[in-house]
Design a protein around this motif. Structure first.
Motif, short mmCIF file in Angstrom:
data_model
loop_
_atom_site.label_atom_id
_atom_site.label_comp_id
_atom_site.label_asym_id
_atom_site.label_seq_id
_atom_site.Cartn_x
_atom_site.Cartn_y
_atom_site.Cartn_z
N PHE A 1 -16.44 -5.74 -11.99
CA PHE A 1 -17.76 -5.13 -11.75
C PHE A 1 -18.84 -6.04 -12.33
CE2 PHE A 1 -14.88 -1.39 -12.20
CZ PHE A 1 -14.89 -1.04 -10.86
N PHE B 1 -6.41 -7.04 -8.27
CA PHE B 1 -6.88 -7.21 -6.89
C PHE B 1 -7.10 -8.68 -6.54
CE2 PHE B 1 -8.30 -3.06 -8.34
CZ PHE B 1 -7.85 -2.24 -7.33
N PRO C 1 -8.99 5.75 0.02
CA PRO C 1 -8.87 4.51 -0.75
C PRO C 1 -8.39 3.33 0.10
CG PRO C 1 -7.86 6.32 -1.93
CD PRO C 1 -8.24 6.85 -0.59
N VAL C 2 -7.55 3.62 1.10
CA VAL C 2 -7.04 2.55 1.95
C VAL C 2 -8.19 1.89 2.70
CG1 VAL C 2 -5.55 1.99 3.90
CG2 VAL C 2 -4.86 3.74 2.27
N PHE D 1 -13.03 -0.08 -18.57
CA PHE D 1 -13.24 0.84 -17.44
C PHE D 1 -12.03 1.75 -17.14
CE2 PHE D 1 -13.31 2.17 -13.04
CZ PHE D 1 -14.61 2.60 -12.85
N PRO D 2 -10.82 1.19 -16.93
CA PRO D 2 -9.69 2.11 -16.63
C PRO D 2 -9.35 3.01 -17.81
CG PRO D 2 -8.94 -0.17 -16.79
CD PRO D 2 -10.42 -0.21 -16.84
N ILE E 1 -10.43 -0.04 0.20
CA ILE E 1 -9.96 -1.31 -0.34
C ILE E 1 -9.70 -2.33 0.76
CG2 ILE E 1 -8.12 -2.41 -1.72
CD1 ILE E 1 -7.88 0.11 -3.28
N ARG E 2 -9.56 -1.85 2.00
CA ARG E 2 -9.17 -2.73 3.10
C ARG E 2 -9.99 -4.03 3.14
NH1 ARG E 2 -8.27 0.49 8.09
NH2 ARG E 2 -6.21 0.70 7.17
N ALA F 1 -9.21 2.97 -7.32
CA ALA F 1 -7.89 2.45 -7.66
C ALA F 1 -7.74 2.32 -9.17
CB ALA F 1 -7.69 1.09 -7.00
N LEU F 2 -8.84 2.12 -9.88
CA LEU F 2 -8.79 1.99 -11.34
C LEU F 2 -8.96 3.34 -12.03
CD1 LEU F 2 -10.82 -1.30 -11.84
CD2 LEU F 2 -8.37 -0.99 -12.11
N GLY F 3 -8.93 4.39 -11.26
CA GLY F 3 -8.89 5.72 -11.85
C GLY F 3 -10.17 6.52 -11.75
N ALA F 4 -11.20 5.98 -11.11
CA ALA F 4 -12.45 6.74 -11.01
C ALA F 4 -12.25 7.99 -10.17
CB ALA F 4 -13.54 5.87 -10.40
N MET G 1 -11.57 5.91 -17.54
CA MET G 1 -11.22 6.77 -16.42
C MET G 1 -9.96 7.60 -16.68
SD MET G 1 -13.51 6.42 -14.15
CE MET G 1 -14.82 6.01 -15.27
N PHE G 2 -9.01 7.00 -17.36
CA PHE G 2 -7.71 7.67 -17.52
C PHE G 2 -7.47 8.25 -18.91
CE2 PHE G 2 -5.98 5.18 -13.79
CZ PHE G 2 -5.73 6.29 -13.02
N LYS H 1 0.83 -1.22 0.00
CA LYS H 1 0.00 0.00 0.00
C LYS H 1 0.86 1.26 0.00
CE LYS H 1 -4.22 -1.91 1.91
NZ LYS H 1 -5.02 -2.13 3.11
N LEU I 1 -1.27 4.31 -1.18
CA LEU I 1 -2.47 4.23 -0.35
C LEU I 1 -2.13 4.48 1.12
CD1 LEU I 1 -4.25 1.18 -2.02
CD2 LEU I 1 -4.76 3.59 -2.31
N ILE J 1 -12.15 -0.05 -5.31
CA ILE J 1 -11.65 -0.60 -6.58
C ILE J 1 -11.83 0.41 -7.71
CG2 ILE J 1 -12.04 -2.40 -8.32
CD1 ILE J 1 -12.86 -4.20 -5.86
N GLN J 2 -12.98 1.03 -7.73
CA GLN J 2 -13.21 2.03 -8.77
C GLN J 2 -12.18 3.15 -8.68
OE1 GLN J 2 -17.23 3.48 -8.91
NE2 GLN J 2 -18.07 1.50 -9.49
N MET K 1 -3.36 -2.47 -11.55
CA MET K 1 -3.57 -3.19 -10.29
C MET K 1 -4.42 -4.43 -10.50
SD MET K 1 -3.96 -0.20 -7.48
CE MET K 1 -3.67 -1.28 -6.12
N ILE L 1 -16.16 -1.79 -3.39
CA ILE L 1 -16.32 -1.49 -4.81
C ILE L 1 -15.92 -0.04 -5.11
CG2 ILE L 1 -18.73 -0.70 -5.10
CD1 ILE L 1 -17.67 -3.67 -6.97
#
Lengths: 250, 416
Positions: free
Chosen positions: A90, A84, B408-409, A101-102, B412-413, B328-331, A105-106, A45, A50, B325-326, A82, B322
């Motif tokens: 989803f 997981f 986010p920590v 999805f990514p 995601i925890r 972390a994926l850039g949301a 977003m990016f 993390k 994080l 995760i979103q 990443m 969720i």
């Protein structure tokens, strides 16, 4: 390449990571292993931002991540993929949409067609064919993991972080996933960091293995070297299973 | 965008799943919004129906007609009724003077009314409204004649014993016979029926011709004093086109003061009424009724809003992973915020829609049972939808904001 220098992190004055320094080379699969409570998760993390380390530095290709502003960090995060634990797809999106999805977003400047092509390329690469329009509930655990890998590499990451990538998979599928991660790492020259406690993975794909013990970097080396490390704590971890003990005796 | 819709769908499906799995919790949550929207929209619908009916009735009195009377229609709190008591009533002779002295008058009529028994052979109707009118009544008041004709100028001027009767009077008195040419008896006198008014339907003020008999003023004036207070004498004055009611009022005031020789400093001894005065009084009443609707519904909506906020906090808690995760994926935070706000709005809209359906059902039943002209206007439906959306946005904002700004920590925890 990711370089970690003298990383220190404590919670309520109790050190969880203490003076950890190592280098994760580009094109290598770097495995972080250790017993539960050894600090693997906190270490991971800290690497992805994080958690904020209390001391020390994390250098992404000589760029000190801990000193960056949130805007600059987001630029680095764009280069991070990443994977997981448990796939974390989803449920309401189909396979193809999960991979897109990514990108949505990016990559605001990518056209829809380009995103679709990229998603198809990534899915092909992880050997997912004719399943683009299936939903996660309709595919197996191994396929989910492969879709998750495709999603992780969709943004052409320079760094890939995998958290327990083969948890919940049968041994045969786990080896397939491990090998897939390694192939992708080599093929796309990615710096891959994997958090695991699976010795099969260590032996299968461990280019560089980091063993954490009570928050300290206790040992590091290759998967071949770990079998003959001569380190008591490492050996206890490596030969914890009956299988590994039998292999050692033979 | 498609992806956003898909994720919104995920939110909607989650909300729906929550609805299905926690029926009682959801029902109690949405109940406040449902009752609130039901209260507000039903009050508004009833007020609208009432308002429509009253305004139609007022407009039937004539928007551009000034009523010269003894009593005003609008009273202030310090209303000195004893002053008005001593005022003289309008007289037919004043009508002639008004005609002579005004410039912007198109037409005017003197009316007086009373209730009498009407007889036709062995049939009779008691307490029928008898309206005595001077000539030009048809130019001031709008109506249609179903059979026969209206009183002519000659009949009016000579005071002939003729009558135009309302449609209900005609059907009660003559049943299937043709009333035209038949003789009825009022005031003990024989009167010939020359016309029948077309049916007009119910009116809030009872101001229709259906149950009325109209006679020439000069005929009635020959045996009763139409200027007497007991007959409610009124002069109705209608201005020419392109002249406002204010201009006509000003001119009529001057003319009436000169006719009655009122000194410059003295107060008027007559009232110049117009339908806008009635409208103004009803405006206040409708405003109060609508405020009452807002207050009654507002409290329910407030409670419903808290319910939605509560369910949204639960939703955020349940979906922490969720969200992580979103992210972390850039949301972006905004993306998460919109997702949860959409869900809150969806929940609120569900409550509001149920409320609107109840109003639809209620108005349908009320229309059938009470013969009321109750309609839900589109503006009220839109109001209900808008209020639901706003409550959803307000109630969902803090939970959505907290979801969007989750660490986010922490998020995601649960997954690591």
């Amino acid at each position: 390449m990711i370089e970690i220098r003298n990383l220190y992190k404590a919670f309520n004055n109790l050190p969880v990571l203490n003076n950890v320094s190592t280098i994760f080379q580009k094109g290598n699969t770097n495995l972080i292993i250790g017993q539960s409570g050894s600090g693997k998760t906190v270490f991971m993390k800290c690497l992805v931002g994080l958690h904020e380390p209390d001391e020390g530095g994390i250098y992404y290709d000589n760029l000190n991540f801990t000193k960056l502003s949130s805007r600059e960090r987001s630029q680095v995060r764009k280069k991070i993929g990443m994977l997981f634990q448990g796939s974390a797809l989803f449920d309401s999106l189909n396979v193809e949409e999960n991979v897109i999805f990514p990108l949505e977003m990016f990559n605001k400047d990518m056209t829809k067609k380009e995103k679709l092509e990229r998603a198809h390329f990534c899915l092909d690469r992880v050997n997912i064919h004719n399943a683009n329009h299936l939903y996660p509930a309709e595919i197996s655990g191994g396929m989910k993991k492969r879709v998750a890998i495709a999603r992780a590499i969709a943004n052409k990451p320079e760094y890939l972080f995998c958290d327990e990538p083969n948890s919940g998979l049968d041994p045969a599928t786990a080896i397939v996933i491990d090998n897939l991660i390694r192939e992708i790492t080599k093929e796309f020259e990615i710096t891959t960091v994997i958090n695991t406690h699976d010795m099969n993975s260590v032996m299968e794909i461990g280019d560089h293995v980091v063993f954490l013990y009570k928050g300290e970097l206790w040992w590091e080396g290759t998967s071949e070297q770990i079998l003959t490390s001569g380190n008591k704590e490492v050996e206890e971890f490596v030969y914890a299973s009956e299988l590994m003990r039998k292999l050692k005796t033979n | 965008m498609i992806l956003f819709i898909k994720l919104f769908k995920e939110s909607a499906l989650f909300a729906w799943g929550s609805v299905v799995s926690n029926k009682l919790r959801t029902l109690l949550t949405l109940l406040g919004i449902t009752i609130g929207i039901f209260a507000i929209i039903s009050v508004f619908s009833v007020v609208d129906a009432l308002e429509r009916q009253i305004r139609t009735s007022i407009s039937s009195l004539g928007d551009n007609v000034i009523y010269i009377q003894k009593w005003p229609w609008e009273f202030s709190q310090d209303f000195a009724w004893w002053k008005y008591m001593n005022r003289p009533s309008p007289r037919p002779s004043e009508l002639d003077e008004i005609f002579r002295r005004t410039n912007i008058l198109e037409s005017a009529v003197f009316t007086a009314s009373t209730n009498r028994t009407v007889e036709y052979f062995n049939r009779s109707i008691e307490q029928v409204n008898i309206l005595s009118v001077s000539q030009d009544y048809d130019k001031v008041r709008s109506f249609e004649i179903d059979a026969g004709r209206f009183i002519s100028l000659t009949e009016s001027g000579s005071g002939r014993n003729v009558a135009v009767i309302g449609s209900k009077i005609a059907s009660q008195l003559f049943e299937n016979d043709n009333p035209i040419g038949n003789i009825i008896k009022i005031f003990g006198r024989n009167i010939e029926v020359i016309g029948v008014f077309a049916p007009e339907g119910d009116d809030t003020f009872g101001n229709n011709h259906d149950e009325m008999i109209v006679l020439p003023l000069n005929f009635v004036n020959s045996f009763i004093d139409v200027s007497s207070d007991r007959y409610g004498p009124v002069i109705l004055a209608k201005g020419k086109e392109n002249f406002s009611n204010d201009e006509l009022t000003d001119e009529l005031r001057g003319v009436m003061r000169s006719i009655r020789k009122i000194k410059p400093a003295a107060e008027d001894d007559f009232a110049l009424n117009q339908t806008s005065l009635l409208s103004r009084q009803f405006d206040g009443l409708f405003a109060i009724l609508k405020i009452a609707g807002w207050i009654i519904g507002g409290f329910s909506i407030l409670v419903g809003g808290f319910g939605i906020a509560n369910i949204m906090f639960v939703s955020v808690k349940e979906r922490t992973t969720i969200i992580g995760i979103q992210k972390a994926l850039g949301a972006k935070n905004f993306f998460i915020l919109i997702q949860f706000l959409s869900e809150a709005v969806l929940l609120s809209l569900m409550g509001g829609s149920i409320g609107l359906l109840l109003v639809f059902g209620g108005t349908f039943i009320a229309s059938q049972l009470f013969d009321m002209d109750l309609l839900i206007q589109m503006k009220n439906v839109l109001l209900g939808v808008n209020v639901s959306v706003i409550i959803g946005l307000v109630a969902g904002f803090i939970p959505a904001w907290s979801a969007a700004h989750l660490n986010p920590v922490d998020a995601i925890r649960a997954n690591t």
